[in-house]
Design a protein around this motif. Structure first.
Motif: not given
Length: 633
Positions: A81, A84, A469, A485
């Motif tokens: 994550e 990202e 998310s 994201h």
């Protein structure tokens, strides 16, 4: 991905226009931040700071070149994550080896000389993350981050073969920290505003601070091997916990590329009086022990890619900065340590590298805010306070985890001998899941993290935990987007506004943020910067994207930016998904009648859950650690 904001340009959109070039022959005499060490923690901090043109960063590494092989390999879901936010998750997913299941092997009840599969579980519990647990060579992971830094406006590249010998905070002048470096046998003095030691367990930065790693060795040895081998063990491409009747233990990790795998091999107790015992292990001993544990299956090793032996131990620094206990309240830290420089633990939980990167992901945005003049230097006191507590919790877990992995299997014919049965072993893995996935971090109420008075408005976004998310539909173009994201590793705060049933409070909030002189956006965004330079505001409506058009959006969600005043069309979203699916209001338990405002820190942790009309609380929260700027035009 967004680009062309300030004009069209050809070529790689990840390559930014340079504001300075790296000169490998000249080490600068004065810098804003000096980073010692290019391990995972140093790499994350480098990639963060490199993107800010006004910040000068010097990165030094005592080794003659970058890491090539071995060391850590487990990349937790939480780390993916984080990657990202750097635009690097796709590279990790492409090269990494996804771990979906773990299998368990133990003595055969019919013939305890053999081992059989005793169970299997998901490696990551359902619903923890949209990303899997990955296996990627640490060297590649660091490559990705340093390539990101090299393409940044500052073209930041490490200076290899340069060792930091010592560092001192003089508390005087604009560059109060003096560091002595050694390059090609010559000592060099560099002055810095801040120094960060990511230089490992034998950290010279930590030593200069007068801080020791404190803890205990467990007098127990493990070996680790990355190998290419031929075997008839059927679960060789699964993560596997293997025990034989003699108490032999192996943790098997399939590696990226489809052929290599890693074996963590239990080498047994060490004589506490023999401090050199660990150093006498050979790869041949590790292989022989692994072959015995795997029996009756065969293991024919063709190539050893990397190996090591280590003693289990957990050690922690008492503080992660140079502020000594009782330091004056007007003195702020200038020297920091992160990663192995301040906490060490066993390798088998896969947390050393992952927690180290989260250390500097926490520190990087705070350094940026202070160096840019958006927050007072006192903000940096929160780094040690937050991360030392997290490391202590991790070490407590690691003590328990190491004992579990070294436990002997229970013998039904001799239960008095102790040990764990197969169900107890599997349950231990399930209980450890949040740690191994990287989601055990919870920041307690503090300057940067609020309380839970309004948590019921969005119970799926627990305050103090990372922002989880969920998929939404972008109104401008009907693209399905993971909302989390959209958050980049750019030092900005995120304000996610989820609309109430009638949009009245939502619309009022948008107007307040844009127009009210008390709005944090107006108070703390520097004049001349884009309106979202400090606060990235996203709005999520309870509707289909087809129920509105961008020209009907409030100006807050359609800001004009860059030298041409181009509109940003990536701020407004609808909860309804094209083709159906669970809407974010249900997935994250957001109150549909009232809506909610989720305040998220630059390191992706939820700082506040507020009602949409709690503008006073919002303003008070940011006023505690941000400095007013010239009024935003």
């Amino acid at each position: 991905m967004q680009y062309y904001l300030n004009g069209f340009h050809t070529g790689d959109p990840d390559l930014f226009e340079a504001v300075r070039e790296h000169n490998p022959q000249v080490i600068p005499a004065e810098v804003d931040v000096l980073i010692a060490g290019t391990g995972p923690a140093g790499a994350v901090l480098t990639a963060q700071l490199a993107q800010f043109p006004e910040i000068t960063t010097l990165v030094v590494e005592k080794n003659d070149g970058p890491l090539l092989r071995g060391h850590a390999d487990g990349v937790a879901c939480r780390t993916v994550e984080m990657f990202e936010s750097f635009g690097l998750a796709d590279r990790l997913l492409r090269e990494g080896y996804g771990i979906n299941e773990i299998t368990f092997w133990g003595p055969d009840a019919q013939d305890r000389n053999n081992i059989v599969r005793t169970g299997r579980n998901k490696d990551v519990a359902e619903g923890l993350s949209e990303y899997p647990h990955l296996i990627v060579n640490q060297a590649r992971l660091q490559d990705f981050l340093f390539q990101k830094a090299a393409k940044s406006p500052t073209r930041t590249v490490p200076y290899y073969g340069v060792e930091l010998l010592n560092v001192e905070n003089t508390n005087t002048g604009g560059y109060p920290v003096t560091a002595t470096l050694r390059s090609n046998g010559e000592d060099i003095t560099v002055r810095a505003k801040y120094v960060v030691g990511t230089d490992g367990a034998r950290s010279n930065v930590r030593r200069s601070m007068g801080v020791k790693l404190e803890g205990d060795a467990r007098n127990h040895a493990w070996g680790v091997l990355d190998i290419l081998a031929v075997t008839n063990f059927p679960d060789i491409r699964f993560k596997a916990a293997i025990q034989n009747a003699d108490g032999g233990n192996i943790l098997l990790i399939p590696r990226e590329g489809g052929h290599m795998f890693r074996l963590y091999v239990d080498m047994g107790a060490l004589d506490p009086e023999d401090r050199e015992a660990r150093n006498r292990f050979t790869p041949e001993q590790l292989i022989a022990t692994a072959q015995h544990t795997l029996s009756p299956f065969t293991l024919d090793v063709k190539e050893i890619v990397w190996w090591s032996a280590y003693e289990v131990g957990q050690r922690l620094a008492s503080r992660f900065d140079d502020l000594e206990p009782g330091a004056p309240s007007d003195r702020d830290p200038r020297i920091f340590i992160a990663g192995d420089a301040c906490h060490t633990h066993s390798a088998k939980a896969g947390q050393g590298m992952n927690v180290s990167m989260q250390d500097t992901f926490n520190l990087g945005w705070k350094l940026t805010a202070v160096l840019q003049g958006r927050s007072p230097a006192s903000l940096l006191r929160t780094y040690s306070a937050e991360r030392q507590a997290i490391a202590k919790d991790l070490i407590d877990f690691d003590v328990r985890w190491s004992k579990t992995l070294s436990a002997k299997p229970k013998n039904p014919q001799n239960p008095e001998a102790g040990g764990l049965d197969k169900d107890e072993m599997q349950q231990a893995y399930l209980l450890a899941n949040r740690y191994t996935a990287g989601f055990a971090t919870v920041y307690t109420p503090s300057l940067l993290t609020g309380g839970t008075a309004h948590q019921q408005l969005a119970s799926g976004f627990p305050v103090g935990e990372r922002f989880y998310s969920s998929v939404v539909t972008r109104i401008a173009d009907a693209q399905l987007i993971e909302l989390g994201h959209t958050a980049l590793a750019d030092g900005r705060w995120r304000l996610y506004a989820f609309a109430d049933a009638g949009n009245e409070k939502f619309d009022a909030l948008m107007n307040y943020l844009a127009m009210d002189e008390a709005s944090p956006v107006r108070r703390f965004t520097p004049a001349g910067r884009d309106v979202d330079a400090v606060f990235d505001i996203k709005g999520v409506y309870q509707r289909s994207h087809a129920d509105t058009t961008v020209d009907k959006l409030p100006a807050t969600l359609l800001p004009a930016k860059g030298k041409y005043g181009l509109h940003d069309y990536q701020k407004a979203y609808a909860s309804a998904l094209i083709g159906g699916g669970q809407e974010i209001f249900e997935a994250r338990s957001i109150d549909r009648s009232t809506g909610a405002l989720i305040v998220v820190r630059p390191d992706q942790y939820v700082a506040q859950v507020l009602p949409l009309d709690a503008t006073g609380e919002l303003a008070e929260f940011f006023a505690a650690f941000m400095q007013p700027q010239l009024v935003l035009a």
